[in-house]
Design a protein around this motif. Structure first.
Motif, PDB file in Angstrom:
ATOM      1  N   SER A 115      24.092  28.206   4.248  1.00  0.00           N
ATOM      2  CA  SER A 115      25.295  28.271   4.480  1.00  0.00           C
ATOM      3  C   SER A 115      25.783  28.367   2.824  1.00  0.00           C
ATOM      4  CB  SER A 115      26.234  27.196   4.842  1.00  0.00           C
ATOM      5  OG  SER A 115      26.283  26.090   4.127  1.00  0.00           O
ATOM      6  N   ARG A 116      26.730  28.962   2.615  1.00  0.00           N
ATOM      7  CA  ARG A 116      27.262  29.242   1.385  1.00  0.00           C
ATOM      8  C   ARG A 116      27.313  27.795   0.641  1.00  0.00           C
ATOM      9  NH1 ARG A 116      33.116  31.803   0.843  1.00  0.00           N
ATOM     10  NH2 ARG A 116      31.785  33.501   1.926  1.00  0.00           N
ATOM     11  N   TYR A 168      23.870  26.730  -0.671  1.00  0.00           N
ATOM     12  CA  TYR A 168      23.478  27.261  -2.041  1.00  0.00           C
ATOM     13  C   TYR A 168      24.491  26.792  -3.196  1.00  0.00           C
ATOM     14  CZ  TYR A 168      20.909  30.522   0.319  1.00  0.00           C
ATOM     15  OH  TYR A 168      19.747  31.301   1.257  1.00  0.00           O
ATOM     16  N   ASN A 169      25.569  26.486  -2.940  1.00  0.00           N
ATOM     17  CA  ASN A 169      26.411  25.677  -4.067  1.00  0.00           C
ATOM     18  C   ASN A 169      25.895  24.253  -4.305  1.00  0.00           C
ATOM     19  OD1 ASN A 169      28.294  27.709  -4.115  1.00  0.00           O
ATOM     20  ND2 ASN A 169      29.766  27.045  -2.573  1.00  0.00           N
TER      21      ASN A 169
END
Length: 173
Positions: free
Chosen positions: A152-153, A156-157
């Motif tokens: 998910s985003r 990656y964060n």
């Protein structure tokens, strides 16, 4: 015993999980403590186990409790392990800097038949990245993809945060 507090107001009864957490915090993890908990709660359910794990003041106490529940015949009596229980343990050990215990807990999910989702992977990644173990994170990232779980985003964060935290540590002037 009266359920009235000062000035006649009703007191909230203490929650069972709070009693167990206090017992674990104040006593050594020995058979007498286990027997006291067992006499208090003959059968555990998901919510109680989760709340005790989440409320434990010390990650070691949470792990001891978890392993005790896991070893006992409770899973055979209908307790269903859920991912959120494991997420609390993985995160607690990670915050204490005990990466290997977090990884063991993560691996035990598969052995106990608990489906892993992006939530448990993200918590594991945060634990691993916090300690700068990038190659380990890469292996688990590939494992996640092989299991058909898409990042998910947030995933990656976590990786970006981990890399920048590591680089920032070298920027000591």
């Amino acid at each position: 015993m009266s359920n009235l507090g000062p000035r006649g107001k009703h007191r909230n009864p203490e929650k069972l999980e709070d009693i167990i957490c206090r017992m674990m915090a104040n006593r050594a993890w020995i058979t007498s403590l286990q027997n006291s908990i067992r006499s208090l709660v003959p059968v555990f359910d998901n919510n109680l186990v989760y709340n005790v794990l989440h409320g434990a003041r010390n990650p070691d106490h949470a792990l001891q409790f978890f392993r005790w529940v896991e070893r006992s015949d409770m899973p055979k009596k209908g307790i269903k392990w859920v991912e959120d229980l494991f997420i609390v343990l993985i995160d607690s050990y990670g915050k204490s800097g005990i990466v290997q215990e977090s990884v063991k807990i993560f691996r035990s999910m598969e052995e106990l038949g608990v489906a892993r989702t992006i939530k448990s992977y993200d918590v594991l990644f945060k634990v691993i990245m916090r300690r700068g173990r990038y190659m380990m994170a890469k292996r688990y990232f590939n494992k996640m993809l092989n299991e058909g779980i898409n990042p998910s985003r947030h995933t990656y964060n976590v990786f970006i945060w981990g890399v920048f935290s590591f680089v920032e540590g070298f920027n000591c002037e």
